[in-house]
Write a protein that holds these residues in place. Sequence first.
Motif, PDB file in Angstrom:
ATOM      1  N   SER A  85       0.827  -1.195   0.000  1.00  0.00           N
ATOM      2  CA  SER A  85       0.000   0.000   0.000  1.00  0.00           C
ATOM      3  C   SER A  85       0.875   1.264   0.000  1.00  0.00           C
ATOM      4  O   SER A  85       0.628   2.208  -0.755  1.00  0.00           O
ATOM      5  N   TYR A  88       2.558   1.764  -3.382  1.00  0.00           N
ATOM      6  CA  TYR A  88       1.613   2.323  -4.354  1.00  0.00           C
ATOM      7  C   TYR A  88       1.388   3.807  -4.092  1.00  0.00           C
ATOM      8  O   TYR A  88       1.406   4.613  -5.022  1.00  0.00           O
ATOM      9  N   PRO A  92       2.438   5.645  -7.717  1.00  0.00           N
ATOM     10  CA  PRO A  92       1.456   4.804  -8.399  1.00  0.00           C
ATOM     11  C   PRO A  92       1.856   4.400  -9.814  1.00  0.00           C
ATOM     12  O   PRO A  92       1.604   3.267 -10.223  1.00  0.00           O
ATOM     13  N   SER A 131      -5.289   1.219  -3.648  1.00  0.00           N
ATOM     14  CA  SER A 131      -4.814   0.990  -5.006  1.00  0.00           C
ATOM     15  C   SER A 131      -5.844   0.164  -5.773  1.00  0.00           C
ATOM     16  O   SER A 131      -6.703  -0.474  -5.171  1.00  0.00           O
TER      17      SER A 131
END
Length: 169
Positions: A85, A88, A92, A131
């Motif tokens: 997490s 990301y 991203p 995400s």
Amino acid sequence: MKTIEVDEELYRYIASNTRHIGESASDILRRLLHIEQAPLSSEAVNEEAKAEAAPQLGIGVEQMLKGEEFASQESAIDRFMHILSVLYQENPSAFSQANDIKGRKRIYFADDEAALLASGNTTKPKAIAGSPYWVITNTNTGRKRNIIAQLMAAMGYGHGLIERVSQSI
């Protein structure tokens, strides 16, 4: 750009010779083998400028390692999911490299649960918080560490940080 497969020992050697965040495997090998790079095309110059303008990787990951929330995670799966997490959230676009990380018979990441369920028995897919990605969780801790190390290297993180994060699982 061509893709080649190397064994774990060679991969770790190349990664350990990284001098700066975002240095490509090609750049590392050129430096180690003393091979000069051809002059950059205008497209390559534009890509290099974009890379220099990108935020420095690792700040969010460092904060995660020092944070109480991460320290309070009791299981390897919880720490694995938390790391994914944070990776990301930090970058991203680079996280899309996750789609290239696969096992011999399984895919590890997908855009939906069904793709992971179809890739093998008892994959136990989980959504990565914040995400659009899902990841299999029915792997041993060593494999989870390897997945994190491969992903972080593909995203451009330095070897030292990769080792600290993967060992924190």
